[in-house]
Enzyme design. Sequence first.
Site, PDB file in Angstrom:
ATOM      1  N   GLY A  29       5.353  -2.530   1.740  1.00 42.14           N
ATOM      2  CA  GLY A  29       6.178  -3.729   1.539  1.00 42.14           C
ATOM      3  C   GLY A  29       5.537  -4.974   2.117  1.00 42.14           C
ATOM      4  CG  ASP A  30       2.502  -6.579   5.666  1.00 49.59           C
ATOM      5  OD1 ASP A  30       3.052  -7.622   6.061  1.00 49.59           O
ATOM      6  OD2 ASP A  30       1.268  -6.387   5.746  1.00 49.59           O
ATOM      7  CB  ALA A  31       0.550  -4.978   0.596  1.00 44.77           C
TER       8      ALA A  31
END
Length: 148
Positions: A29-31
Amino acid sequence: MFDSAELLPLVPPKIPAHQLPPAALAYFGDAVYELFIRWLFLSPPQRINTYHRQVVAHVRAESQARYMDFLWEHCSETERSIFRQGRNAAADGPKRVAAKIYRQATGFEALLGYLYLTNPQRLREIFQLLEGYIRSEANSNIEDRSLT
């Protein structure tokens, strides 16, 4: 307005999201979130350093926690549960940010990773909400600076 077909052309892997630990969902999700933020600030054309400063301001844990506070009322109970799982799986994080903020940001990232894998249409809706919120915040900051 946001069109994720331009942003997220990748086909999600055939990995059932429920088989991934919350930390893995947050990592993914960070990416996804950073790609969204980079896309959001790509126009108008600017120097790379300006892009970088804008992106860093929005991907830092404090901003992500604030955005999750905004999104909370728009989330389903399932989405809130995914957020909680990500939040509870987070370590204490870097010393520059309070553990509570870091955990909330990790929950936010886990939610985005989960939605990318399970419900891209819902992810688009979340990103549209975030885009409106971020742009209104930016306009408010511009107005505040012009008053001083």
